[in-house]
Design a protein around this motif. Structure first.
Motif, PDB file in Angstrom:
ATOM      1  N   SER A 141      37.574  40.293  36.920  1.00  0.00           N
ATOM      2  CA  SER A 141      37.393  39.121  37.771  1.00  0.00           C
ATOM      3  C   SER A 141      36.763  38.319  36.809  1.00  0.00           C
ATOM      4  N   VAL A 142      35.978  38.513  35.792  1.00  0.00           N
ATOM      5  CA  VAL A 142      35.622  37.323  35.015  1.00  0.00           C
ATOM      6  C   VAL A 142      36.799  36.671  34.414  1.00  0.00           C
ATOM      7  N   TRP A 143      37.829  37.239  33.882  1.00  0.00           N
ATOM      8  CA  TRP A 143      39.011  36.744  33.214  1.00  0.00           C
ATOM      9  C   TRP A 143      39.583  35.884  34.282  1.00  0.00           C
ATOM     10  N   TRP A 144      39.694  36.143  35.631  1.00  0.00           N
ATOM     11  CA  TRP A 144      40.293  35.548  36.550  1.00  0.00           C
ATOM     12  C   TRP A 144      39.596  34.365  37.026  1.00  0.00           C
ATOM     13  N   ALA A 145      38.077  34.395  37.191  1.00  0.00           N
ATOM     14  CA  ALA A 145      37.238  33.294  37.572  1.00  0.00           C
ATOM     15  C   ALA A 145      37.388  32.126  36.465  1.00  0.00           C
ATOM     16  N   ASP A 146      37.410  32.782  34.939  1.00  0.00           N
ATOM     17  CA  ASP A 146      37.138  31.680  33.993  1.00  0.00           C
ATOM     18  C   ASP A 146      38.467  30.953  34.138  1.00  0.00           C
TER      19      ASP A 146
END
Ligand SMILES: Nc1ncnc2c1ncn2[C@@H]1O[C@H](COP(=O)(O)OP(=O)(O)O)[C@@H](O)[C@H]1O
Ligand SMILES: [Mg+2]
Length: 222
Positions: free
Chosen positions: A51-56
């Motif tokens: 989700s970090v990868w996505w949010a970034d």
């Protein structure tokens, strides 16, 4: 006080991150009323950090986003974050990271358990519910995710029968499988930012319907 929803299933690839991010997006859409302060926070606790990868990758992420800093106190106190109405906590999909899931559950008001309509997902989901959720007496609800209507109703019916036999609470809304969901992270979009074509609107509708069923559109009063 914020209402803390933990999204959990110790099987990987069942849709935890997809459900977390997109429920957060539709809830924000309904509750924000154009204000600058987001009423929704997403917390990523997964060491794999999808989700970090996505949010970034998302420009103009509609909700606030933070990563677990490794201090269990951070998770235990999420409901004290008065600026938020809803906090969605994404959790790891592996048994090795059960201590992280345990830390997240210590601060949970309820748990959403995504589960695809596939027999392979039954046993791992049952393990999470029986070994992790039930002993903590946490309210939980299974959400069938990634059903492909083109595959017909057989898998869905079998999954519903299994869930009923287990006496698990389950949402009426089923989240269907759409390519636009699969591509969303790489495309840097959350569900409220999908292109305005018919298929994307159908895909989006599932998350609005789910949020409506779960009661996220109203006041988060307790
Ligand atoms: N409803 C859906 N429709 C299409 N693809 C989905 C759906 N739910 C999940 N996926 C895809 O399945 C994969 C696993 O989902 P993910 O949310 O990352 O699961 P988890 O966080 O439980 O490991 C991802 O590629 C994701 O895009
Ligand atoms: Mg994930």
């Amino acid at each position: 006080m914020a209402y803390v929803h933990v999204i959990a299933n110790q099987k990987g690839g069942v849709g935890k991150t997809t459900v977390t991010v997109n429920l957060a997006a539709v809830t924000t859409d309904v509750l924000s009323g154009g204000s600058r302060q987001s009423p929704v926070l997403v917390v990523s606790t997964d060491p794999q950090a999808s989700s970090v990868w996505w949010a970034d990758r998302v420009e103009g992420l509609p909700f606030d986003f933070t990563q677990y800093d490794g201090d269990p106190e951070q998770l235990a106190r999420l409901r004290e974050l008065d600026q938020y109405q809803h906090v969605f906590v994404d959790t790891p999909g592996s048994l090795e990271d059960e201590h992280i899931l345990a830390a997240a559950l210590a601060g949970a008001d309820d748990v959403i358990v995504p589960m695809p309509p596939e027999p392979l997902a039954f046993d791992p989901t049952a393990r999470t519910i029986a070994h992790v959720l039930v002993p903590r007496q946490l309210p939980y609800r299974v959400v069938i995710n990634a059903w492909d209507p083109r595959d017909g109703e057989a898998d869905l019916d079998q999954t519903r029968d299994y869930i009923e036999a287990q006496q698990w609470p389950v949402s009426k809304v089923v989240v269907r499988r759409y390519k636009v969901h699969t591509r969303a992270a790489a495309d840097g979009r959350v569900v409220t930012q999908y292109p305005k074509n018919r298929t994307s609107m159908e895909a989006r509708e599932d998350f609005f319907r789910l949020a409506l069923e779960l009661g996220y559109g109203g006041k988060a009063g307790r």
